[in-house]
Design a protein around this motif. Structure first.
Motif, mmCIF file in Angstrom:
data_model
loop_
_atom_site.group_PDB
_atom_site.id
_atom_site.type_symbol
_atom_site.label_atom_id
_atom_site.label_comp_id
_atom_site.label_asym_id
_atom_site.label_seq_id
_atom_site.Cartn_x
_atom_site.Cartn_y
_atom_site.Cartn_z
ATOM 1 N N LEU A 13 0.824 -1.205 0.000
ATOM 2 C CA LEU A 13 0.000 0.000 0.000
ATOM 3 C C LEU A 13 0.863 1.261 0.000
ATOM 4 O O LEU A 13 0.549 2.233 -0.701
ATOM 5 N N LEU A 16 2.187 1.658 -3.534
ATOM 6 C CA LEU A 16 1.160 2.207 -4.427
ATOM 7 C C LEU A 16 0.947 3.695 -4.181
ATOM 8 O O LEU A 16 0.774 4.474 -5.129
ATOM 9 N N LEU A 17 0.971 4.104 -2.917
ATOM 10 C CA LEU A 17 0.792 5.519 -2.598
ATOM 11 C C LEU A 17 1.951 6.354 -3.138
ATOM 12 O O LEU A 17 1.742 7.447 -3.685
ATOM 13 N N TRP A 51 -7.076 1.023 -6.259
ATOM 14 C CA TRP A 51 -6.384 -0.091 -5.610
ATOM 15 C C TRP A 51 -6.075 0.222 -4.152
ATOM 16 O O TRP A 51 -6.227 -0.628 -3.283
ATOM 17 N N ILE A 52 -5.623 1.433 -3.883
ATOM 18 C CA ILE A 52 -5.307 1.819 -2.504
ATOM 19 C C ILE A 52 -6.562 1.777 -1.638
ATOM 20 O O ILE A 52 -6.536 1.290 -0.507
ATOM 21 N N GLY A 56 -6.769 -0.992 0.969
ATOM 22 C CA GLY A 56 -6.743 -0.350 2.283
ATOM 23 C C GLY A 56 -7.903 -0.791 3.149
ATOM 24 O O GLY A 56 -7.760 -0.933 4.366
#
Length: 155
Positions: A13, A16-17, A51-52, A56
């Motif tokens: 995560l 990705l961020l 996706w996050i 998440g």
């Protein structure tokens, strides 16, 4: 196993961020400094945001940090509190299995069969939507783990 999955999922995560921030920064730089906006970064940031958000939610379910209304549990004795938690987790598992895994799997399959792809990245949309059943499976794993270890919640 849960701690290892937490670490992998949390790191993914964060990755990705970071990618999303880089994509947005490049979009701003290319638009205002180079006067030639990048054509793919907006779409990439959108899909990374999806996706996050979905991953998440699975991570939050694993950390037991989802929003909850705690009116009933404090009024129950410890045994009934554990029973309530098991019942809620069972309902969450059923929801995730039907909506996220089965429904999300059908969404991925339909998009794969139709061959739909994104406009700017030309990425198959089945790849983008594949996170839905994966997230559902992660939530199911976390909630099963919580049910199995529910005796630890007796206070």
């Amino acid at each position: 196993m849960k701690k290892k999955l937490d670490k992998i999922l949390g790191s993914f995560l964060v990755f990705l961020l970071v990618l999303m921030v880089i994509a947005v920064l490049w979009q701003v730089f290319s638009r205002y400094v180079l006067n030639s906006p990048s054509s793919f970064t907006e779409e990439l940031a959108r899909y990374l945001f999806i996706w996050i958000g979905i991953l998440g939610a699975a991570y939050a379910a694993g950390q037991q940090t989802h929003l909850a209304i705690d009116i009933l549990p404090p009024k129950l004795d410890p045994v009934n509190r554990v029973r309530l938690r098991i019942g809620i987790n069972t309902l969450i598992i059923l929801f995730c299995a039907t909506v996220l895994v089965v429904g999300g799997g059908n969404l991925v399959y339909v998009n794969y069969e139709l061959g739909q792809s994104s406009a700017a990245l030309n990425l198959p949309l089945s790849y983008v939507y594949s996170i839905v059943p994966v997230s559902g499976l992660l939530v199911i794993f976390y909630k099963l783990n919580e049910i199995i270890h529910s005796k630890n919640y007796l206070v």
